[in-house]
Design an enzyme around this catalytic site. Structure first.
Site, PDB file in Angstrom:
ATOM      1  N   ASP A  30       2.801 -17.975  46.333  1.00 31.03           N
ATOM      2  CA  ASP A  30       1.688 -17.045  46.542  1.00 31.03           C
ATOM      3  C   ASP A  30       2.235 -15.611  46.551  1.00 31.03           C
ATOM      4  O   ASP A  30       3.264 -15.323  47.162  1.00 31.03           O
ATOM      5  CB  ASP A  30       0.989 -17.373  47.870  1.00 31.03           C
ATOM      6  CG  ASP A  30      -0.368 -16.723  47.983  1.00 31.03           C
ATOM      7  OD1 ASP A  30      -1.374 -17.448  47.982  1.00 31.03           O
ATOM      8  OD2 ASP A  30      -0.430 -15.467  48.070  1.00 31.03           O
ATOM      9  N   HIS A  99      -7.358 -24.113  44.190  1.00 30.32           N
ATOM     10  CA  HIS A  99      -5.938 -24.050  44.550  1.00 30.32           C
ATOM     11  C   HIS A  99      -5.766 -24.546  45.970  1.00 30.32           C
ATOM     12  O   HIS A  99      -6.540 -24.208  46.866  1.00 30.32           O
ATOM     13  CB  HIS A  99      -5.394 -22.624  44.392  1.00 30.32           C
ATOM     14  CG  HIS A  99      -6.229 -21.574  45.055  1.00 30.32           C
ATOM     15  ND1 HIS A  99      -7.413 -21.098  44.508  1.00 30.32           N
ATOM     16  CD2 HIS A  99      -6.077 -20.933  46.226  1.00 30.32           C
ATOM     17  CE1 HIS A  99      -7.932 -20.187  45.314  1.00 30.32           C
ATOM     18  NE2 HIS A  99      -7.142 -20.081  46.375  1.00 30.32           N
ATOM     19  N   HIS A 101      -3.447 -24.520  49.223  1.00 32.92           N
ATOM     20  CA  HIS A 101      -2.402 -23.733  49.878  1.00 32.92           C
ATOM     21  C   HIS A 101      -1.447 -24.660  50.629  1.00 32.92           C
ATOM     22  O   HIS A 101      -1.900 -25.561  51.366  1.00 32.92           O
ATOM     23  CB  HIS A 101      -3.019 -22.786  50.917  1.00 32.92           C
ATOM     24  CG  HIS A 101      -3.874 -21.698  50.346  1.00 32.92           C
ATOM     25  ND1 HIS A 101      -3.395 -20.441  50.055  1.00 32.92           N
ATOM     26  CD2 HIS A 101      -5.200 -21.669  50.025  1.00 32.92           C
ATOM     27  CE1 HIS A 101      -4.379 -19.684  49.582  1.00 32.92           C
ATOM     28  NE2 HIS A 101      -5.488 -20.408  49.558  1.00 32.92           N
TER      29      HIS A 101
HETATM   30  P1  5GP Z   1      -8.065 -17.910  48.264  1.00 34.52           P
HETATM   31  O1  5GP Z   1      -8.562 -16.963  49.332  1.00 34.52           O
HETATM   32  O2  5GP Z   1      -8.835 -17.765  46.993  1.00 34.52           O
HETATM   33  O3  5GP Z   1      -7.974 -19.313  48.764  1.00 34.52           O
HETATM   34  O4  5GP Z   1      -6.555 -17.491  48.001  1.00 34.52           O
HETATM   35  C1  5GP Z   1      -6.092 -16.959  46.812  1.00 34.52           C
HETATM   36  C2  5GP Z   1      -4.587 -16.810  46.952  1.00 34.52           C
HETATM   37  O5  5GP Z   1      -4.041 -16.494  45.695  1.00 34.52           O
HETATM   38  C3  5GP Z   1      -4.181 -15.696  47.919  1.00 34.52           C
HETATM   39  O6  5GP Z   1      -3.332 -16.235  48.918  1.00 34.52           O
HETATM   40  C4  5GP Z   1      -3.493 -14.665  47.022  1.00 34.52           C
HETATM   41  O7  5GP Z   1      -2.409 -14.047  47.660  1.00 34.52           O
HETATM   42  C5  5GP Z   1      -3.046 -15.499  45.841  1.00 34.52           C
HETATM   43  N1  5GP Z   1      -3.022 -14.761  44.587  1.00 34.52           N
HETATM   44  C6  5GP Z   1      -4.008 -13.962  44.103  1.00 34.52           C
HETATM   45  N2  5GP Z   1      -3.645 -13.445  42.919  1.00 34.52           N
HETATM   46  C7  5GP Z   1      -2.400 -13.932  42.648  1.00 34.52           C
HETATM   47  C8  5GP Z   1      -1.497 -13.740  41.562  1.00 34.52           C
HETATM   48  O8  5GP Z   1      -1.749 -13.016  40.601  1.00 34.52           O
HETATM   49  N3  5GP Z   1      -0.315 -14.403  41.635  1.00 34.52           N
HETATM   50  C9  5GP Z   1       0.013 -15.197  42.681  1.00 34.52           C
HETATM   51  N4  5GP Z   1       1.208 -15.813  42.658  1.00 34.52           N
HETATM   52  N5  5GP Z   1      -0.820 -15.419  43.726  1.00 34.52           N
HETATM   53  C10 5GP Z   1      -2.008 -14.763  43.712  1.00 34.52           C
END
Ligand code: 5GP
Ligand code: ZN
Length: 139
Positions: A30, A99, A101
């Protein structure tokens, strides 16, 4: 999906620290980690929500999650991890591509349990009714 950031990572159009890949899923670090080693596992096919996936695909995704979580715990000498997903905007999902985590945890890191994400103190005198509703809704 053309404008999906995670689809772009899958295609190699934007870089990511990929730690695992198979036919169905990939896993990468992440970019804004909650703890060191925070990893996300995603299906290669674009699904917006986990509940958009069928049981077979969801099973494949979680087989990869299981493999990667074991690897993260071993590599980083962890004492535990939180494993879960934000399913939909209302649940905090920001990237609209499923996704899971994997958030590394250590004793005394001051983090909470998954149950601490939200607490609305709902009534509990209707559990039988709720059970029936959900049971009837399971296909
Ligand atoms: P959500 O809130 O959608 O469950 O979490 C999205 C996750 O994706 C976040 O923890 C954020 O830091 C990660 N993320 C967002 N954009 C990118 C990216 O371009 N590359 C990577 N490696 N992680 C990302
Ligand atoms: Zn996507």
């Amino acid at each position: 999906m053309d404008n999906c950031i995670f689809c772009k990572i899958i295609k190699g159009d934007i870089p990511a620290k990929i730690v695992y890949e198979d036919d169905f899923a990939i896993a990468f670090l992440d970019i804004s980690p909650c703890t060191e080693g925070h990893t996300v596992v995603i299906p290669k096919q674009h699904f917006e929500k986990f509940t958009d996936m069928d049981e077979e695909d969801a099973g494949k995704l979680f087989a990869s999650v299981n493999k990667v979580a074991k690897a993260v715990e071993k590599a980083l000498n962890l004492e535990g991890s939180n494993i879960g997903l934000n399913n939909g905007k209302a649940a905090g999902q920001e990237v609209p591509h499923v996704h899971v985590h994997i958030i590394p945890r250590k004793e005394g890191d001051n983090g909470g349990a998954i149950q601490s994400i939200v607490k609305t103190y709902p009534k509990t005198d209707n559990l039988e009714e709720l059970k029936e509703k959900i049971k009837e809704s399971v296909k």
